[in-house]
Design a protein around this motif. Sequence first.
Motif, PDB file in Angstrom:
ATOM      1  N   GLY A 197      -0.625   4.733   0.857  1.00  0.00           N
ATOM      2  CA  GLY A 197      -2.063   4.535   0.953  1.00  0.00           C
ATOM      3  C   GLY A 197      -2.840   5.129  -0.202  1.00  0.00           C
ATOM      4  O   GLY A 197      -4.070   5.172  -0.172  1.00  0.00           O
ATOM      5  N   ALA A 253      -5.413  -2.052   3.953  1.00  0.00           N
ATOM      6  CA  ALA A 253      -4.138  -1.653   3.338  1.00  0.00           C
ATOM      7  C   ALA A 253      -3.019  -2.457   3.991  1.00  0.00           C
ATOM      8  O   ALA A 253      -2.859  -2.418   5.220  1.00  0.00           O
ATOM      9  CB  ALA A 253      -3.900  -0.161   3.522  1.00  0.00           C
ATOM     10  N   ARG A 282      -0.319   5.634   7.812  1.00  0.00           N
ATOM     11  CA  ARG A 282      -1.208   5.853   8.957  1.00  0.00           C
ATOM     12  C   ARG A 282      -1.662   7.312   9.039  1.00  0.00           C
ATOM     13  O   ARG A 282      -2.837   7.596   9.336  1.00  0.00           O
ATOM     14  CB  ARG A 282      -0.521   5.411  10.240  1.00  0.00           C
ATOM     15  CG  ARG A 282      -0.276   3.912  10.293  1.00  0.00           C
ATOM     16  CD  ARG A 282       0.333   3.429  11.594  1.00  0.00           C
ATOM     17  NE  ARG A 282       0.626   2.007  11.511  1.00  0.00           N
ATOM     18  CZ  ARG A 282      -0.265   1.034  11.658  1.00  0.00           C
ATOM     19  NH1 ARG A 282      -1.534   1.358  11.934  1.00  0.00           N
ATOM     20  NH2 ARG A 282       0.075  -0.234  11.560  1.00  0.00           N
ATOM     21  N   ILE A 309      -6.851   4.653  -0.232  1.00  0.00           N
ATOM     22  CA  ILE A 309      -7.629   5.847   0.094  1.00  0.00           C
ATOM     23  C   ILE A 309      -8.555   6.228  -1.059  1.00  0.00           C
ATOM     24  O   ILE A 309      -9.718   6.585  -0.849  1.00  0.00           O
ATOM     25  CB  ILE A 309      -6.690   7.000   0.463  1.00  0.00           C
ATOM     26  CG1 ILE A 309      -6.005   6.693   1.807  1.00  0.00           C
ATOM     27  CG2 ILE A 309      -7.441   8.326   0.540  1.00  0.00           C
ATOM     28  CD1 ILE A 309      -4.843   7.604   2.128  1.00  0.00           C
ATOM     29  N   SER A 350       0.792  -1.231   0.000  1.00  0.00           N
ATOM     30  CA  SER A 350       0.000   0.000   0.000  1.00  0.00           C
ATOM     31  C   SER A 350       0.821   1.276   0.000  1.00  0.00           C
ATOM     32  O   SER A 350       0.356   2.315  -0.484  1.00  0.00           O
ATOM     33  CB  SER A 350      -0.949   0.011   1.201  1.00  0.00           C
ATOM     34  OG  SER A 350      -1.900   1.033   1.082  1.00  0.00           O
ATOM     35  N   ILE A 369     -10.250   2.752   6.847  1.00  0.00           N
ATOM     36  CA  ILE A 369      -9.329   1.757   6.296  1.00  0.00           C
ATOM     37  C   ILE A 369      -8.629   1.010   7.421  1.00  0.00           C
ATOM     38  O   ILE A 369      -8.157   1.613   8.394  1.00  0.00           O
ATOM     39  CB  ILE A 369      -8.294   2.422   5.371  1.00  0.00           C
ATOM     40  CG1 ILE A 369      -8.974   2.944   4.098  1.00  0.00           C
ATOM     41  CG2 ILE A 369      -7.168   1.458   5.002  1.00  0.00           C
ATOM     42  CD1 ILE A 369      -8.049   3.734   3.192  1.00  0.00           C
ATOM     43  N   ASN A 402      -1.923   9.436   6.503  1.00  0.00           N
ATOM     44  CA  ASN A 402      -2.840   9.702   5.396  1.00  0.00           C
ATOM     45  C   ASN A 402      -4.205   9.085   5.629  1.00  0.00           C
ATOM     46  O   ASN A 402      -5.243   9.710   5.359  1.00  0.00           O
ATOM     47  CB  ASN A 402      -2.235   9.187   4.092  1.00  0.00           C
ATOM     48  CG  ASN A 402      -1.066  10.030   3.623  1.00  0.00           C
ATOM     49  OD1 ASN A 402      -1.045  11.241   3.803  1.00  0.00           O
ATOM     50  ND2 ASN A 402      -0.075   9.389   3.031  1.00  0.00           N
ATOM     51  N   VAL A 403      -4.215   7.863   6.120  1.00  0.00           N
ATOM     52  CA  VAL A 403      -5.488   7.193   6.392  1.00  0.00           C
ATOM     53  C   VAL A 403      -6.268   7.945   7.464  1.00  0.00           C
ATOM     54  O   VAL A 403      -7.478   8.168   7.337  1.00  0.00           O
ATOM     55  CB  VAL A 403      -5.249   5.727   6.810  1.00  0.00           C
ATOM     56  CG1 VAL A 403      -6.483   5.126   7.468  1.00  0.00           C
ATOM     57  CG2 VAL A 403      -4.859   4.891   5.593  1.00  0.00           C
ATOM     58  N   ILE A 439      -5.409  -1.043   8.570  1.00  0.00           N
ATOM     59  CA  ILE A 439      -4.003  -1.140   8.178  1.00  0.00           C
ATOM     60  C   ILE A 439      -3.376  -2.394   8.785  1.00  0.00           C
ATOM     61  O   ILE A 439      -3.515  -2.639   9.982  1.00  0.00           O
ATOM     62  CB  ILE A 439      -3.225   0.112   8.615  1.00  0.00           C
ATOM     63  CG1 ILE A 439      -3.786   1.359   7.925  1.00  0.00           C
ATOM     64  CG2 ILE A 439      -1.739  -0.037   8.309  1.00  0.00           C
ATOM     65  CD1 ILE A 439      -3.207   2.662   8.439  1.00  0.00           C
TER      66      ILE A 439
END
Length: 286
Positions: free
Chosen positions: A126, A143, A155, A130, A123, A165, A157-158, A167
């Motif tokens: 991401g 992801a 992390r 995303i 990922s 999402i 960005n999510v 992870i």
Amino acid sequence: MVTLSDAYAASRKALTQAGLADADFDARVLVELVTGLDYYGAMGAPLSEEQENALISLTLKRAEHYPLQYLCGSWDFFDFTLNIGPGVLIPRGDTEIVCEQAIKAVKAAATENFAPEVIDLCSGSGAIAIALARAVPVAAVTAVELSHEAQKYLRKNVAALAPTIHIIEADVFHWQTELAKNSVDVIVSNPPYLAPGEVATLAPELCFEPKMAFEAPGDALSFYRHIATAYRAALKPGGMLVFEIGSEQAQAVCDILAAAQYTDPTVTLDYAGLPRAVSARRCVDC
């Protein structure tokens, strides 16, 4: 007094002399980064000494082919902006083509009362996960990323862009054992697809990005072979597998998918007219 226009001209000249193909664009981005002003709307604005020194420093670093995206600390992708920096693969426009194909597959699997299970392998920042989660909010997106450095950005960005999402820190070459059979609707991946040593022959900027994001172990097709075969059981019959590929790998990846009993292979071209995505469906009756 040094104006924004003066600073831009000096930066552009230095970057041009360094052999950067997009010196005009890079200089404008750096000026706007330092000043917080729109170049076209504030050409006559004065720069403080601090801003001028900061621009000189950034220009010198960019002249060494250090990635512009890392200097900025963020970069636009699809309809959002990602945090990026050293240790994570820089999102590229060509990957948007992969997202578009994966989004079609996820939308086709989703209904008002059904949340499709979607996995993004390798990922990185991401970007793909995303894009999928934002385009199809009902989807349950996971992801998967191994790199600790990349996960910092993933992390962040999510959390900012698609907090639903899930992870997972895992090695794609082993994580398939954690998945139940016939449990996933769509698997998408932009895996490393360069042969060992190939990065050194490409653009010098790539040397600053994480090697593990580019180079596949053994040979350039190793991730495709593994994902197509080892993750096949996790895909539901008729489930979709979507890959980003190197521009000369379409036939080889299609052959791998055919050998693993996937059907309906589709090759999608990028903005330059080169093969960039391959998608195929797990055979319904086998």
